[in-house]
Design a protein around this motif. Structure first.
Motif, PDB file in Angstrom:
ATOM      1  N   GLY B 241       0.701  -1.247   0.077  1.00 52.36           N
ATOM      2  CA  GLY B 241       0.056  -0.003   0.021  1.00 52.36           C
ATOM      3  C   GLY B 241       0.761   1.247   0.127  1.00 52.36           C
ATOM      4  N   GLY B 242       1.742   1.345   0.894  1.00 51.52           N
ATOM      5  CA  GLY B 242       2.745   2.351   0.859  1.00 51.52           C
ATOM      6  C   GLY B 242       3.480   2.639  -0.484  1.00 51.52           C
ATOM      7  N   ASN B 243       4.071   1.640  -1.091  1.00 48.27           N
ATOM      8  CA  ASN B 243       4.724   1.560  -2.252  1.00 48.27           C
ATOM      9  C   ASN B 243       3.737   2.279  -3.368  1.00 48.27           C
ATOM     10  OD1 ASN B 243       7.201   0.472  -1.424  1.00 48.27           O
ATOM     11  ND2 ASN B 243       6.841  -1.471  -2.464  1.00 48.27           N
ATOM     12  N   LYS B 244       2.225   1.597  -3.419  1.00 48.90           N
ATOM     13  CA  LYS B 244       1.441   1.900  -4.511  1.00 48.90           C
ATOM     14  C   LYS B 244       1.016   3.585  -4.258  1.00 48.90           C
ATOM     15  CE  LYS B 244      -2.753   1.090  -6.370  1.00 48.90           C
ATOM     16  NZ  LYS B 244      -4.405   0.474  -6.167  1.00 48.90           N
ATOM     17  N   PHE B 245       1.091   3.977  -3.068  1.00 51.76           N
ATOM     18  CA  PHE B 245       0.541   5.424  -2.820  1.00 51.76           C
ATOM     19  C   PHE B 245       1.862   6.363  -3.291  1.00 51.76           C
ATOM     20  CE2 PHE B 245      -0.462   9.110  -0.395  1.00 51.76           C
ATOM     21  CZ  PHE B 245      -1.771   9.409  -0.946  1.00 51.76           C
ATOM     22  N   GLY B 246       3.006   5.906  -3.386  1.00 54.52           N
ATOM     23  CA  GLY B 246       4.230   6.658  -3.576  1.00 54.52           C
ATOM     24  C   GLY B 246       5.158   6.930  -2.613  1.00 54.52           C
ATOM     25  N   PHE B 247       5.091   6.204  -1.540  1.00 53.49           N
ATOM     26  CA  PHE B 247       5.677   6.494  -0.210  1.00 53.49           C
ATOM     27  C   PHE B 247       7.122   5.594  -0.545  1.00 53.49           C
ATOM     28  CE2 PHE B 247       1.748   7.403   2.686  1.00 53.49           C
ATOM     29  CZ  PHE B 247       1.880   8.790   2.109  1.00 53.49           C
ATOM     30  N   ASP B 248       8.168   6.084   0.259  1.00 53.23           N
ATOM     31  CA  ASP B 248       9.125   5.070   0.514  1.00 53.23           C
ATOM     32  C   ASP B 248       8.645   4.199   1.544  1.00 53.23           C
ATOM     33  OD1 ASP B 248      10.710   5.897  -1.571  1.00 53.23           O
ATOM     34  OD2 ASP B 248      12.347   6.920  -0.340  1.00 53.23           O
ATOM     35  N   THR B 249       8.907   3.011   1.720  1.00 52.39           N
ATOM     36  CA  THR B 249       8.768   2.061   2.730  1.00 52.39           C
ATOM     37  C   THR B 249       9.871   1.349   3.751  1.00 52.39           C
ATOM     38  OG1 THR B 249       8.835   0.420   1.113  1.00 52.39           O
ATOM     39  CG2 THR B 249       6.464   1.402   1.552  1.00 52.39           C
ATOM     40  N   ILE B 250       9.572   1.129   4.741  1.00 50.95           N
ATOM     41  CA  ILE B 250      10.338   0.165   5.642  1.00 50.95           C
ATOM     42  C   ILE B 250       9.792  -1.051   6.126  1.00 50.95           C
ATOM     43  CG2 ILE B 250      12.061   0.244   7.569  1.00 50.95           C
ATOM     44  CD1 ILE B 250      11.750   3.287   7.850  1.00 50.95           C
TER      45      ILE B 250
END
Lengths: 283, 283, 283, 283
Positions: B241-250
């Motif tokens: 979800g984070g990736n798809k929204f365009g955020f970086d992710t941990i």
């Protein structure tokens, strides 16, 4: 425009008739009125018949008794092939030791019981016996606490690489004219999604149901698939399964498929019965 | 070979940190040990943070109180974005009259309540009020009789063309080290299959969760997606979800994704976090 | 009995109108006759509008040109929000180096191109460059050899843990009155099943489409969701997505949903538009 | 720790051995080295054997010839049971007139041909003959233009309520050590999703495959399920199907299931073979 055939004329062309139970012989109110005529006619004409049903809640003997109590004496236990019998055959052939955990009533568990195996409701599974569980069977939607026992079942499947058997492929069944109840097959499908596993499902439209009945006959006399017609009220189970196995099929409009919907649903699904009749009643 | 990053060094690159709750800040035993250091560090560095959680069982105020009781005072209600809040926003915007039937505890129902709407547990739906029901919401897996109320829910959906809202997309949640419990999202998915309908689901990985939090910030100050990093323990919800929204992710390895499995699962799913860290604890 | 509303009276209640393209503004024969009146009316009334479309085959500039060629000059590139734009935003934010492999026409690839990234058709992927591929995008159903390139795509995904982006969620699109063509979303869903992966899909009903358009407006002036109405011909994309995002919705009967089927499908799906209108044409 | 059994000792316990073809007898390079010893041993021991294969690309005679060309003469046409034979039986029993449209090579179509039916590639279906089409069969992934003919197939199914038969349930098949090719079953599954229909699928793990082979034997002599062991390399087809039918099963590690993955996959799927052996080669 729907082309209805006369039920008696259609079955006159076959030696053996397979019937679905719910929506064909009985409905939520009891026996379909007049259905006893059909069995008198079959006997008079010396035609063999079988009931092929997605029902694992009771043994064939108990299912037959329920027909007798309703006044239909022609349906005897040896004429009934149920998805529960296939579950039992699987356990007999493939599970040789340990505990068979089950979800269902004691009645449903009783007839899958066997000298070598021990059945135990999921509610009795705990740390002391979980390592002896060698299979889990979904038998019925009643007889257990959904909240507690479904959660126990999820964790049992996660911890142990055992086969999970679903003895009824239906997702729901009618309980009144407008209401349904969630069936064992519907519950199993939720658990399947949650644990990410593929369960072993017995019931129409799977071929194994038809094969089981077909074999019972062939043990006594030679027969070919063209001699048999399958009568059912549901396109996705009775008709699809019958067609796939190579039988001719009769869709009756006394159950799941309503007269006004039949053509739309046949066109939408591409599941085409050989004949359509009002009901399985011989007038 | 897994390349672990230092959590503090990674968050130093971002202005705002989004955290998943379960498996990141807390687990079945309570708070993740040392997690209060992380929030001290964030405040010292003047970094903004939000908790983005698939949880509709309680209001943000009640969720915050549970952190306070555990000794973590930094997490206040205004920092929590839950799938339950999206369900509430949907009801506020789209359902203007009638009864909202729900499956869940009274607590979960309380905060979706509204001056214009009346919430009623599914157990209280009967012939006298069924025609006034204008929506059904799955809020929690507790607070109702699964057998009775799920069957009532199936028949309610069959009879009325109402929107069905699922306020938690998770299928299960951990309750002990090795055991899970079926979540509201898992139950909803069974009912969806049985009734053949598409429900309205709120929760990660759906973008609407991230957008809701993103909007809260933008109301106060300008921000771009590159300023934000999403921290989570689950590839299919937090990271996807984070990736798809365009955020970086941990991805942190303190919850659903075990250290030994991380690389295998990343390769198998193609869901690749920007960074992998042991946990969200700043040493 | 279906309750039809007058399209003009309905949009009079909103400040901004979002339109689906296919089945609303145009169909397989070209523009919907009279649709230019609608845009004259919108301009006369000073209402803002956007086209929100699952189309990644061309850039907004090219899409706008196709409206101009058909005689509809009101639709300019800055009024178009396409699923292809979301795919481009994803690549801009999340993929910083390497080769973006794509399935589609050179036109569809052109506008996702970027200074930092290099796009390459799947047909050009081989042993020499496969290790540099950092993403795969499904853009269009045309422009490649299905047999050769879909098999190459399957093996690319199996070998490399890259994100796979589907820039169009539709399974098919109409090409004549009675015929459809398989869309990029349909092809992607086959590949997803074969490789057992979860792809990143952009397009209605996903909220991100609506949010992208919503954000474009908010950058210029304050707005709330209640000011906007979404007009579409498809329950599962336009209406479900619009409803979920919190917009009011208008189902028009000029495309996918036929006048005779509308009520049946609304009841069967539980996806209820705020209004139903014959078409989006202002008489 | 994986417990490997000696293949010869295991088959010594059974009268009849069923073999999967790909990954067991042959692989992408040709015959599995030493497999001819196994057939010499079977003949010396007077054990019956059958090849049970998801392959509809050629007739049993042609399949047998390919073994002979590779130097394995023991595999004759009468020992081969293929999913294509079930498709042919279905057409013989259930489709009595009209045109059978197919996707596949002329070779694959040749053997489903019949005196009463006329087979025609989907590429030859047009306005002049579409009304005579009485069935559609997916036979092979080669022999047609995917783009043109799959789109024609979609529209054929949308226009005509005909049964659609899939003569191979596999989604992909290996072509080199690391590469696969999309199989007819994978293509069919895309079309199924797009048209929203349930196709009729023949192939393992479906019971009908095992029953067909089982019946061939029973026509000549009495047999019970416990006399037979199924040898396969794939848990979801060979082992699941064999188990469900009631056979004992041997998983071999020479194909789809790698030695390092076997235990993990058995635990993850709950599909447990009776035995695990390195390969089907008798040393």
């Amino acid at each position: 425009m729907i082309q209805l055939s006369d039920f008696r004329s259609v079955i006159d062309q076959y030696k053996i008739v397979f019937f679905d139970a719910f929506g064909v012989l009985k409905n939520y109110k009891g026996l379909v009125p007049g259905i006893e005529n059909t069995f008198e006619y079959l006997e008079a004409q010396n035609k063999e018949f079988y009931i092929v049903t997605n029902d694992a809640s009771r043994s064939p003997v108990q299912l037959a008794e329920s027909y007798h109590r309703a006044g239909l004496y022609a349906v005897t236990a040896d004429r009934i092939v149920s998805s529960g019998m296939l579950a039992k055959e699987y356990l007999d052939l493939k599970v040789h030791e340990g505990i068979v955990a089950y979800l269902g009533t004691p009645n449903s568990a009783h007839y899958i019981d066997d000298s070598d195996l021990h059945t135990l409701p999921v509610s009795s599974i705990d740390e002391s016996n979980i390592d002896k569980v060698s299979a889990l069977v979904f038998l019925d939607d009643e007889g257990f606490d959904w909240f507690k026992d479904l959660n126990t079942a999820v964790n049992l499947i996660r911890k142990r690489p055992i086969p999970v058997i679903v003895a009824n492929t239906d997702f729901s069944y009618p309980v009144t004219k407008n209401e349904v109840s969630i069936a064992a097959g519907g519950i199993a499908s939720m658990i399947e999604t949650i644990v990410g596993r593929k369960f072993i499902r017995f019931g129409k439209p799977d071929s194994q149901m038809f094969m089981f009945a077909y074999d019972l006959i062939r043990e006594r006399r030679p027969i070919v698939k063209k001699d048999i017609v399958m009568v059912g009220d549901t396109l996705h189970t009775d008709i699809l399964g019958g067609n796939k196995f190579g039988f001719d099929t009769i869709l009756v409009l006394s159950g799941n498929t309503l007269p006004g919907d039949a053509i739309t649903r046949i066109n939408a699904t591409g599941i085409v019965p050989t004949y359509i009749c009002d009901s399985a009643v011989v007038e």
